[in-house]
Design a protein around this motif. Structure first.
Motif, mmCIF file in Angstrom:
data_model
loop_
_atom_site.group_PDB
_atom_site.id
_atom_site.type_symbol
_atom_site.label_atom_id
_atom_site.label_comp_id
_atom_site.label_asym_id
_atom_site.label_seq_id
_atom_site.Cartn_x
_atom_site.Cartn_y
_atom_site.Cartn_z
ATOM 1 N N LYS A 42 0.738 -1.070 -0.146
ATOM 2 C CA LYS A 42 -0.091 -0.077 0.021
ATOM 3 C C LYS A 42 0.979 1.134 0.042
ATOM 4 C CE LYS A 42 -3.845 -1.823 2.838
ATOM 5 N NZ LYS A 42 -4.490 -1.558 3.825
ATOM 6 N N LEU A 44 0.156 5.356 0.429
ATOM 7 C CA LEU A 44 -0.885 5.969 0.719
ATOM 8 C C LEU A 44 -0.655 7.694 0.908
ATOM 9 C CD1 LEU A 44 -2.182 3.952 3.849
ATOM 10 C CD2 LEU A 44 -3.138 3.791 1.411
ATOM 11 N N ARG A 48 -4.608 9.192 4.047
ATOM 12 C CA ARG A 48 -4.733 7.752 3.899
ATOM 13 C C ARG A 48 -5.535 7.243 2.814
ATOM 14 N NH1 ARG A 48 -1.845 4.684 6.991
ATOM 15 N NH2 ARG A 48 -3.548 3.155 7.312
ATOM 16 N N HIS A 252 -14.330 3.998 7.932
ATOM 17 C CA HIS A 252 -14.190 5.231 7.149
ATOM 18 C C HIS A 252 -15.384 6.021 7.509
ATOM 19 C CE1 HIS A 252 -11.089 3.276 4.790
ATOM 20 N NE2 HIS A 252 -11.876 2.152 4.383
ATOM 21 N N THR A 331 -9.414 1.736 -1.377
ATOM 22 C CA THR A 331 -8.439 1.264 -0.300
ATOM 23 C C THR A 331 -8.492 -0.302 -0.244
ATOM 24 O OG1 THR A 331 -10.349 1.046 1.318
ATOM 25 C CG2 THR A 331 -9.056 3.281 1.253
#
Length: 423
Positions: A42, A44, A48, A252, A331
């Motif tokens: 990931k 970010l 994020r 989220h 995500t």
């Protein structure tokens, strides 16, 4: 007493691993098969949100060999699948939709908030379907205190789950769009139930797929009003403790409406930035009689997302709601990097670090933490040709060295038997 509460609250927040407010890189998972190593990575940004569009030359992979020495892999030694190409892991999502009376108000674009929310969720589901992802979704409305209240518990969350392709999701959205919203907002209890439900899910031990991603998406245009907010701080602290108990669940948050500063300036309230809270803003004099219907608890929604490593966003209109849900969807994707382990040996312990340098994306030496891994003891690891040829030659020489004496000994026995018969 209030001062002691503030100190206790600050101490509790310090226990949580809040993400740094800068670009970050994380090796999410390492899997091995024979001498092949596959990383899920990931990258970010400071909110994020995953950074897409990086190529193989932007990544640097440093691993170790059998002796524990560092080995830098060249771009030609790795295979990269972009975040758009790699197959996302299975996911289970709980979507908490605020059905309070304020959702009948219009957003900044003139769309009824309930319509904007339902439309955004519909687009979100259609995108998941279009990409054919293995995602199960539970649509869970929340709100209490009127004829159209919505209770939230783990049983309801479980009953509402459907695969993303199911027409039941469309039917549920159609029903929600027609609700005469009138409820009061109760954020913390539904979140508590959703996080506990996902956190307590057990994976089938025979399932060879990776464990599903677990996430809650909270859409609210208000603030928690339970008990007239007399114990709001204590209930929020308890929610943070639940997050700590279930660290695999990401939340989220989406605040649908105006930020506190925007609303303060619109109504001409004289609160300073330091004084700007939900409770103080409620007391401001305004020509708008129902000013409380426009207050969104911006600070709490941000703290909730940060405490779980999630994304916090503040869409002002229906189009921004749909865009925000796309961010949440992103995500579920990562880069996938594969390479052949240098000097691979069965049962060997290794370590890998990934860094990214991309001037075009303003990323300079963004590094992951080292990630240890081990090659499977029982996997067959093919030796390189340079090692196999000498072994093959040794086997042939050994075979010939054994066969020649045997042939000579057999011939001697036959000759001896023939002489005995003739004597």
């Amino acid at each position: 007493m209030n001062k002691l509460k503030i100190i206790a609250f600050s101490t509790l927040l310090a226990l949580f691993p809040f993400p740094a407010l800068s670009t970050s890189l994380e090796i999410y998972r390492v899997t091995t098969k024979q001498d092949k190593v596959t990383l899920r990575v990931k990258v970010l940004d400071d909110e994020r949100v995953p950074i897409a569009g990086l190529n193989k030359n932007d990544f640097k992979i440093t691993t170790t060999n059998a002796q524990g020495n560092s080995v830098r892999l060249s771009p030609s030694q790795i295979t990269l699948l972009s975040s758009e190409q790699s197959k996302p892991d299975p996911a289970k999502l709980v979507m908490l939709l605020d059905m309070s009376g304020s959702m009948k108000n219009e957003d900044s674009g003139g769309t009824k908030k309930l319509d904007g929310a339902v439309g955004g969720v519909r687009e979100f589901i259609n995108e998941v379907r279009g990409d054919n992802w293995d995602v199960r979704i539970s649509l869970v409305p929340f709100g209490e205190g009127c004829k159209n209240s919505f209770t939230v518990n783990e049983s309801i969350i479980d009953k509402n789950f459907s695969p993303s392709w199911s027409p039941d999701l469309n039917l549920e959205l159609d029903k929600l769009a027609k609700v005469d919203v009138c409820a009061a907002t109760n954020i913390y209890q539904p979140l508590d139930e959703a996080v506990k439900y996902l956190g307590n899910l057990q994976q089938n031990p025979n399932d060879k797929l990776p464990p599903p991603r677990l996430a809650v998406i909270l859409l609210s245009d208000g603030y928690d009003v339970v008990n007239d907010r007399s114990d709001e701080s204590e209930r929020f602290d308890k929610l943070l403790e639940v997050f700590q108990q279930y660290p695999k669940v990401t939340v989220h948050t989406m605040g649908y409406g105006e930020k506190l500063k925007e609303l303060r300036d619109r109504i001409g309230c004289r609160l300073s930035d330091n004084e700007l809270t939900v409770d103080n803003l409620k007391k401001c004099r305004s020509d708008i009689k129902n000013i409380h219907e426009f207050i969104v608890d911006e600070p709490r929604l941000k703290q909730i997302a940060e405490a779980t490593g999630g994304i916090n966003a503040f869409p002002a209109n229906a189009a921004a709601v749909a865009d925000t849900l796309r961010k949440f969807l992103s995500t579920l994707r990562e880069y996938e990097i594969e390479y052949e382990q240098p000097g691979a040996r069965r049962s060997g312990n290794y370590e890998v670090t990934v860094s990214v340098n991309s001037p075009s994306r303003r990323l300079t030496n963004v590094r992951s933490d080292p990630k240890p891994y081990r090659l499977d003891t029982f996997d067959y690891i093919a030796l390189p040709l340079s090692e196999r040829l000498p072994i093959l030659g040794s086997i042939l020489m050994l075979g010939l060295g054994t066969m020649i004496p045997f042939i000579w000994w057999s011939k001697q026995l036959k000759d001896s038997s023939f002489r005995d018969l003739n004597s």
